[in-house]
Design an enzyme around this catalytic site. Sequence first.
Site, PDB file in Angstrom:
ATOM      1  CG  ASN A 149      -0.475  -0.046   2.492  1.00  0.00           C
ATOM      2  OD1 ASN A 149       0.693  -0.389   2.677  1.00  0.00           O
ATOM      3  ND2 ASN A 149      -1.273   0.316   3.474  1.00  0.00           N
ATOM      4  N   PRO A 173       9.864  -7.030  -0.862  1.00  0.00           N
ATOM      5  CG  PRO A 173      10.053  -6.137  -3.024  1.00  0.00           C
ATOM      6  CD  PRO A 173      10.754  -7.046  -2.046  1.00  0.00           C
ATOM      7  CB  SER A 227      -2.377  -8.670   7.160  1.00  0.00           C
ATOM      8  OG  SER A 227      -1.631  -9.833   6.896  1.00  0.00           O
ATOM      9  CD  GLU A 248       4.988  -0.026  12.869  1.00  0.00           C
ATOM     10  OE1 GLU A 248       3.782   0.218  13.029  1.00  0.00           O
ATOM     11  OE2 GLU A 248       5.877   0.489  13.577  1.00  0.00           O
ATOM     12  CB  CYS A 282      -1.955   0.482   8.519  1.00  0.00           C
ATOM     13  SG  CYS A 282      -0.663   1.713   8.480  1.00  0.00           S
ATOM     14  CD  GLU A 456       8.665   0.490  10.539  1.00  0.00           C
ATOM     15  OE1 GLU A 456       7.649   0.850   9.916  1.00  0.00           O
ATOM     16  OE2 GLU A 456       9.486  -0.307  10.085  1.00  0.00           O
TER      17      GLU A 456
HETATM   18  P1  NAD Z   1       0.162  -8.882   3.869  1.00  0.00           P
HETATM   19  O1  NAD Z   1       0.306  -9.233   5.303  1.00  0.00           O
HETATM   20  O2  NAD Z   1      -0.655  -9.750   3.008  1.00  0.00           O
HETATM   21  O3  NAD Z   1       1.596  -8.843   3.185  1.00  0.00           O
HETATM   22  C1  NAD Z   1       2.644  -8.051   3.695  1.00  0.00           C
HETATM   23  C2  NAD Z   1       3.956  -8.621   3.195  1.00  0.00           C
HETATM   24  O4  NAD Z   1       4.151  -9.915   3.746  1.00  0.00           O
HETATM   25  C3  NAD Z   1       4.054  -8.788   1.687  1.00  0.00           C
HETATM   26  O5  NAD Z   1       5.379  -8.520   1.293  1.00  0.00           O
HETATM   27  C4  NAD Z   1       3.731 -10.247   1.496  1.00  0.00           C
HETATM   28  O6  NAD Z   1       4.261 -10.786   0.314  1.00  0.00           O
HETATM   29  C5  NAD Z   1       4.409 -10.847   2.705  1.00  0.00           C
HETATM   30  N1  NAD Z   1       3.905 -12.146   3.133  1.00  0.00           N
HETATM   31  C6  NAD Z   1       2.661 -12.657   2.986  1.00  0.00           C
HETATM   32  N2  NAD Z   1       2.602 -13.886   3.550  1.00  0.00           N
HETATM   33  C7  NAD Z   1       3.831 -14.137   4.060  1.00  0.00           C
HETATM   34  C8  NAD Z   1       4.393 -15.233   4.781  1.00  0.00           C
HETATM   35  N3  NAD Z   1       3.684 -16.311   5.095  1.00  0.00           N
HETATM   36  N4  NAD Z   1       5.679 -15.143   5.170  1.00  0.00           N
HETATM   37  C9  NAD Z   1       6.405 -14.060   4.881  1.00  0.00           C
HETATM   38  N5  NAD Z   1       5.939 -12.998   4.217  1.00  0.00           N
HETATM   39  C10 NAD Z   1       4.661 -13.028   3.813  1.00  0.00           C
HETATM   40  O7  NAD Z   1      -0.317  -7.373   3.834  1.00  0.00           O
HETATM   41  P2  NAD Z   1      -0.655  -6.477   2.563  1.00  0.00           P
HETATM   42  O8  NAD Z   1      -1.971  -6.925   2.018  1.00  0.00           O
HETATM   43  O9  NAD Z   1       0.506  -6.401   1.634  1.00  0.00           O
HETATM   44  O10 NAD Z   1      -0.797  -5.045   3.239  1.00  0.00           O
HETATM   45  C11 NAD Z   1      -1.939  -4.615   3.854  1.00  0.00           C
HETATM   46  C12 NAD Z   1      -1.819  -4.784   5.358  1.00  0.00           C
HETATM   47  O11 NAD Z   1      -0.677  -4.089   5.836  1.00  0.00           O
HETATM   48  C13 NAD Z   1      -2.992  -4.174   6.103  1.00  0.00           C
HETATM   49  O12 NAD Z   1      -3.377  -5.032   7.139  1.00  0.00           O
HETATM   50  C14 NAD Z   1      -2.411  -2.880   6.671  1.00  0.00           C
HETATM   51  O13 NAD Z   1      -3.064  -2.392   7.801  1.00  0.00           O
HETATM   52  C15 NAD Z   1      -1.023  -3.294   6.968  1.00  0.00           C
HETATM   53  N6  NAD Z   1      -0.147  -2.125   7.073  1.00  0.00           N
HETATM   54  C16 NAD Z   1       0.291  -1.751   8.303  1.00  0.00           C
HETATM   55  C17 NAD Z   1       1.084  -0.625   8.433  1.00  0.00           C
HETATM   56  C18 NAD Z   1       1.573  -0.188   9.777  1.00  0.00           C
HETATM   57  O14 NAD Z   1       2.499   0.599   9.816  1.00  0.00           O
HETATM   58  N7  NAD Z   1       1.011  -0.654  10.875  1.00  0.00           N
HETATM   59  C19 NAD Z   1       1.431   0.119   7.300  1.00  0.00           C
HETATM   60  C20 NAD Z   1       0.965  -0.286   6.051  1.00  0.00           C
HETATM   61  C21 NAD Z   1       0.170  -1.428   5.957  1.00  0.00           C
END
Ligand code: NAD
Length: 475
Positions: A149, A173, A227, A248, A282, A456
């Site tokens: 995002n 990424p 997530s 995060e 987020c 962060e």
């Molecule tokens: P996601 O958890 O699906 O993926 C995040 C990252 O993890 C990606 O690079 C993905 O390829 C990787 N990933 C997925 N499964 C994995 C596994 N089993 N092992 C290792 N890596 C894995 O999240 P998303 O859909 O890319 O992003 C949206 C989420 O991120 C939302 O929940 C949002 O709230 C959160 N987010 C949080 C913050 C924060 O600072 N708190 C900031 C931005 C986004």
Amino acid sequence: MQEELFIGGRWRPASDGARITVLDPATAETLTTVANGTVEDGLAAVDAAAAALPGWAATAPRARADILLRAFTLMHERADELATLIVRENGKALPDARAELNYAAEFFRWYAEEAVRVAGTVQTAPGGANRILVLRQPIGVSVLVTPWNFPAAMATRKIGPALAAGCTVVLKPASETPLTALAIAEILAEAGAPAGTVNVVPSTRSGPMVSAMLNDPRVRKLSFTGSTEVGRTLLATAAESVVSTSMELGGNAPFLVFDDADLDAALDGAMIAKMRNGGQACTAANRFFVQRGVAEEFGRRLAERMSALRTGPGIDPTVELGPLVNAAAVAKVSELVDETVAAGARVLTGGKRPDGPGFHYPATVLADVPADADILGEEIFGPVAPIVIFDGEADAVRHANNSEHGLVSYVYTGDLARGLRLAEALESGMVGLNRGLVSEPAAPFGGVKQSGLGREGGHEGLLEYTESKYVAVTW
Ligand code: NAD
């Protein structure tokens, strides 16, 4: 445009030749393909980061700072190109991409400034026999995993403090948005980051790859943004090798509007808190709680502002709301809206998927949402504002804290004493008090409850990449 893995200062294809298809969310068509790293590639990146670590940790803080500052300058020099790249692979509207770019570059400037301010401490032991010397040392090779995002900012928010602290990194990424991360790696290399200090390995095989890296004893840190669900899995994996983690995770931000609030300011704040990145943040306001006396007016005026947004492909500079990231995101958002309407909510604007190509969903405002509606229990991650009416302050706090998440809360009130009282009572790592945007590189960003661990940004963000070493000294 870089489309290969970046390992040890070299661009190379995946060891098995596999590619990731990157889509343009505005059209659902293929944009390009990128090397799809294997477990072996991930471990090769750890080799490179481990080899570069002693030299980088011993590099003068000022020299590390200069590289970060050059990277900051290069990001601004290439702002148009980078913003376009973000729009192409993520879909967000160009003004959002430009804002992200500024925010992202700022982490390099802030951590260039912080790199020369890593202080230890000296104190006399209470018994007087010796001194307690505490050093701050780089934690070591760090694995960074980022979401789609904010493809630039989530990368720089981790790479900046890690490099400033003297750590080397492997960044994985999100598969939806690998191009921006690769462009940032190229900029860092040009800015003078030595080979192996920054490695970028896009991969759809993230589970096995990250797990193998975390089980490599040379990896000492995992910083993850994504997530809560994936965060939980990674915490369990990191536990096997007792790797330090910063998490995060997801949010479910409440946005409280009291009837003494400046409604114009609350509407401006709501538009930023809800619509930055089309609601895919987020920090996005996910649950609007509005005091009964102003609920009707707030809902009506928010719907006016939302329906006036120009929607379409993010690359058109007049567009304010681009598409969502993929088809699954559109399906999820429309299902949540349909369920909420079936549960009795009123649609003030939006609520219907448009025909045509791409992953678009309109800006939507839902009034009279029941306080127990499912939509309030999870991240919407789209341009939808559900409004619930509340009566008193205690009622508002109870609603706001009724979540497993605790990233950020927003409060609009004309009574500063009440605002500060609420800021203490709300269970979140951050509070926007009469403000719809909290993200700021100089401030500690992060959540409580299941929104994460660690911070962060700010000085805290750098300390996450250091270990304290205590030396008992007699002199
Ligand atoms: P996601 O958890 O699906 O993926 C995040 C990252 O993890 C990606 O690079 C993905 O390829 C990787 N990933 C997925 N499964 C994995 C596994 N089993 N092992 C290792 N890596 C894995 O999240 P998303 O859909 O890319 O992003 C949206 C989420 O991120 C939302 O929940 C949002 O709230 C959160 N987010 C949080 C913050 C924060 O600072 N708190 C900031 C931005 C986004």
